[in-house]
Design an enzyme around this catalytic site. Structure first.
Site, PDB file in Angstrom:
ATOM      1  N   HIS A 451       0.834  -1.205   0.000  1.00 48.65           N
ATOM      2  CA  HIS A 451       0.000   0.000   0.000  1.00 48.65           C
ATOM      3  C   HIS A 451       0.868   1.254   0.000  1.00 48.65           C
ATOM      4  O   HIS A 451       0.655   2.180  -0.802  1.00 48.65           O
ATOM      5  CB  HIS A 451      -0.907  -0.032   1.232  1.00 48.65           C
ATOM      6  CG  HIS A 451      -1.735   1.195   1.460  1.00 48.65           C
ATOM      7  ND1 HIS A 451      -3.077   1.248   1.177  1.00 48.65           N
ATOM      8  CD2 HIS A 451      -1.411   2.419   1.973  1.00 48.65           C
ATOM      9  CE1 HIS A 451      -3.546   2.446   1.491  1.00 48.65           C
ATOM     10  NE2 HIS A 451      -2.551   3.176   1.977  1.00 48.65           N
ATOM     11  N   GLU A 452       1.864   1.290   0.895  1.00 51.38           N
ATOM     12  CA  GLU A 452       2.706   2.486   0.994  1.00 51.38           C
ATOM     13  C   GLU A 452       3.586   2.657  -0.244  1.00 51.38           C
ATOM     14  O   GLU A 452       3.804   3.786  -0.704  1.00 51.38           O
ATOM     15  CB  GLU A 452       3.556   2.435   2.269  1.00 51.38           C
ATOM     16  CG  GLU A 452       2.772   2.332   3.568  1.00 51.38           C
ATOM     17  CD  GLU A 452       1.709   3.410   3.729  1.00 51.38           C
ATOM     18  OE1 GLU A 452       1.861   4.497   3.143  1.00 51.38           O
ATOM     19  OE2 GLU A 452       0.707   3.174   4.435  1.00 51.38           O
ATOM     20  N   HIS A 455       1.547   4.201  -2.957  1.00 55.58           N
ATOM     21  CA  HIS A 455       1.273   5.627  -2.776  1.00 55.58           C
ATOM     22  C   HIS A 455       2.240   6.503  -3.579  1.00 55.58           C
ATOM     23  O   HIS A 455       1.894   7.621  -3.963  1.00 55.58           O
ATOM     24  CB  HIS A 455       1.359   6.008  -1.297  1.00 55.58           C
ATOM     25  CG  HIS A 455       0.044   5.980  -0.595  1.00 55.58           C
ATOM     26  ND1 HIS A 455      -1.108   6.492  -1.147  1.00 55.58           N
ATOM     27  CD2 HIS A 455      -0.303   5.502   0.637  1.00 55.58           C
ATOM     28  CE1 HIS A 455      -2.111   6.337  -0.289  1.00 55.58           C
ATOM     29  NE2 HIS A 455      -1.657   5.734   0.796  1.00 55.58           N
ATOM     30  N   GLU A 513      -6.134   6.503  -1.685  1.00 61.22           N
ATOM     31  CA  GLU A 513      -6.079   5.357  -0.773  1.00 61.22           C
ATOM     32  C   GLU A 513      -6.609   4.093  -1.444  1.00 61.22           C
ATOM     33  O   GLU A 513      -6.109   2.991  -1.198  1.00 61.22           O
ATOM     34  CB  GLU A 513      -6.868   5.659   0.498  1.00 61.22           C
ATOM     35  CG  GLU A 513      -6.314   6.808   1.321  1.00 61.22           C
ATOM     36  CD  GLU A 513      -4.904   6.553   1.826  1.00 61.22           C
ATOM     37  OE1 GLU A 513      -4.522   5.377   2.020  1.00 61.22           O
ATOM     38  OE2 GLU A 513      -4.158   7.543   2.003  1.00 61.22           O
ATOM     39  N   ASP A 517      -4.674   0.689  -1.861  1.00 63.01           N
ATOM     40  CA  ASP A 517      -5.228  -0.575  -1.348  1.00 63.01           C
ATOM     41  C   ASP A 517      -5.193  -1.668  -2.421  1.00 63.01           C
ATOM     42  O   ASP A 517      -4.767  -2.797  -2.154  1.00 63.01           O
ATOM     43  CB  ASP A 517      -6.680  -0.379  -0.884  1.00 63.01           C
ATOM     44  CG  ASP A 517      -6.776   0.325   0.455  1.00 63.01           C
ATOM     45  OD1 ASP A 517      -5.770   0.365   1.190  1.00 63.01           O
ATOM     46  OD2 ASP A 517      -7.867   0.847   0.763  1.00 63.01           O
TER      47      ASP A 517
END
Length: 585
Positions: A451-452, A455, A513, A517
């Protein structure tokens, strides 16, 4: 960590002593009751010029000065009406610049001012608190109506998170010397900013860079202020300070807020004081607490295993980039360079594991507290304001640990640093356990790692290059194809319904987000499958779960980490203000 005896090798650390002193003052309800509201009212009267609603017709407007009032509140970390502060320069991530932006408003979002239940509770909150603080009630009802209508008028121009995301290109970049020409209003922002930074002994130069966002809000608020009486301005601005400080008052005043919180957030009771105070210390002196946490509770194996997972998941992400069919070679190669350049921080900064406490001592050298909770809070607000201002002339250390302490249960990606960080607090169940089967860890912290990483390439992160500068580094063709694909995510999530309040999500507001995800779970799952190929039969089955395959348990644990329960009011707030979709999505 805040009440048990300190480990012998930490008992001498002054920041820990002061953190515990601050905690003791917070939980000492007897002392807070004895001190009552005398200190806070003295501050309001002597430093802010009083709260007219408490003084009735006797409040004297002759000494009112808007700029001076806002400056005094900025000294205590309050950005009211106009926000300003220091951030990494989005065009040159090695230095800081000054930001001017919209402040927050009491009910967060303009749509809340159309909710009769919330607005009634909000006005009752102002009215009931004012009545509890004064014997002169002669103007309270009229003042409450004016305060509320003033804020409701402001709210009409307040940008939502979705609008801020969509209108980033409207941000204006200028200098202190050119600010008055670039952004002309009746409020003297140039002089105000010079005075704000002088609080931290920073003399602004004409060539200091200023970034101004939400210009419509700033201009319209200035016009509204021009047409408002000095009494109304003083009443509203001091109310916003009082609203933020109710939580520091004795219990009988704190309880006045309860009906508002029930209407606005759906909460019906205050948390135990020990929890409130523990969170307060962790938010403000978390790196000091982390010194104990990593020594007593953190397993160093978590660092090594997490680093291995980061490498595996990043390699999977790189393979996904290489096989992408919608990116051209120029954009693809630059994305690979950015992914390889991502800096990772795991567990805690190295200085917290050292016996040398000089870094910690310097960080908290001003954090010296006494037995008075409200005095400690006011001092802390001054310290935090000073810290945020005085860094303007410092170079940005892009390899430094971020602002969140290791005792945080969260994870982060920083576009200016191109950095992912996983504090020690999240490296525990259900996200991670050093002895757990890999399918659980990859379904937990692995998905968070993915997830990070993702980003860095979502609708916001993709605007920053590998060095953290907000420039165009993808080709226009790749950007167009990305926008086509992100619209699919926006449309998909905009159709999801939160059934408990029968409202659809804001797919545009949550797109970043949601992209992270979707990318994160995919990267982690593929990385786990790759790990299995080289570690066959190493993952053990869990008792009672033999009916499920490893792949199924991967997704079961992923579902578990997002289990949550929300009140209706909280669910509404999540949809209106949140950039994260509720856990079920």
């Amino acid at each position: 960590m805040l009440t048990s005896p300190l480990p012998n090798n930490t008992a001498h650390i002054q920041s820990l002593i002061n953190a515990r002193r601050l905690y003791d003052s917070c939980v000492n309800e007897t002392a807070i009751e004895l001190e009552s509201i005398n200190t806070i009212l003295s501050f309001v009267n002597n430093e802010l010029g009083g709260w007219p609603i408490l003084q009735g017709s006797s409040w004297n407007s002759s000494s009112f000065n808007l700029s001076r009032l806002l400056l005094k509140l900025r000294e205590y970390s309050h950005n009211i009406l106009y926000g300003c502060g220091t951030s990494p320069d989005d065009k040159n991530s090695s230095i800081y610049y000054i930001r001017v932006y919209q402040s927050d408003i009491g009910l967060e979002q303009r749509t809340n001012y159309e909710n009769l239940r919330i607005t009634t509770a909000y006005q009752n909150f102002i009215r009931d608190l004012a009545r509890a603080l004064t014997n002169d009630t002669s103007t309270i009802d009229a003042d409450v109506t004016e305060i509320y209508n003033f804020e409701k008028n402001i709210s009409k121009f307040h940008w939502t998170p979705a609008e801020i995301r969509a209108r980033q290109n409207e941000t204006v970049r200028t200098t202190i010397g050119n600010l008055s020409q670039t952004f002309s209003t009746s409020f003297d922002f140039t002089n105000y900013l010079r005075r704000v930074y002088s609080l931290a002994n920073i003399n602004l130069r004409d060539d200091d860079i200023v970034s101004i966002s939400e210009l419509d809000f700033l201009r319209n608020v200035t016009t509204i202020i021009e047409n408002s009486s000095s009494r109304l301005q003083q009443n509203y601005i001091v109310w916003r300070f009082i609203m933020n400080r109710v939580g520091n008052m004795p219990k009988r005043y704190r309880s006045i807020r309860d009906p508002f919180d029930e209407a606005y957030r759906g909460t019906t009771a205050q948390r135990p004081r020990s929890i409130i105070c523990g969170n307060f210390i962790n938010s403000n002196m978390g790196f000091a607490l982390s010194k104990i946490y990593i020594q007593q509770y953190f397993d160093e194996n978590a660092r090594n295993q997490s680093l291995e997972m980061i490498n595996n998941i990043r390699n999977t992400f790189l393979e996904m980039l290489k096989t992408s069919t919608w990116m051209d070679e120029i954009s693809k190669n630059r994305s690979i360079e950015k992914a390889l350049a991502i800096d990772e921080k795991i567990g805690y900064p190295d200085y917290l594991g050292s016996t040398n406490t000089s870094t910690l001592d310097k960080m908290y050298q001003d954090y010296v507290f006494d037995a008075s909770y409200i005095n400690n809070v006011l001092k802390l607000l001054q310290i935090k304001s000073n810290e945020s201002l005085r860094i303007l002339r410092d170079p940005v250390d892009r390899k430094d640990w971020g602002s969140s302490p290791p005792t945080t249960v969260n994870a982060f990606y920083s576009p200016p640093r191109n950095q992912i960080s996983f504090p020690a607090g999240i490296l525990q169940m259900p996200f991670f356990n050093k002895d757990a089967p890999k399918y659980l860890n990859y379904g937990g912290i692995g998905a968070v790692i993915g997830h990070e990483i993702t980003h860095g390439f979502d609708d916001s992160g993709r605007q920053y290059d590998k060095d953290g500068n907000r420039i165009s580094w993808w080709t226009p063709e790749t950007i167009a194809k990305f926008n086509e694909r992100k619209q699919c995510i926006i449309d998909q999530y905009s159709r999801y319904v939160v059934t408990q309040i029968n409202m659809t999500l804001n797919g545009f507001q949550t797109q970043g987000e949601n992209i992270a995800d979707n990318g994160g779970i995919k990267e982690s799952f593929y990385a786990y499958q790759n790990w299995v190929q080289t570690h066959s039969n190493m993952d053990k089955q869990l008792p009672g779960l033999s009916d499920y395959s490893a792949e199924q348990l991967f997704f079961i644990n992923y579902g578990q980490i997002w289990c949550s329960k929300m009140t209706d009011a909280n669910a509404l707030n999540r949809i209106l203000t949140g950039v994260h979709s509720p856990g079920e999505f």
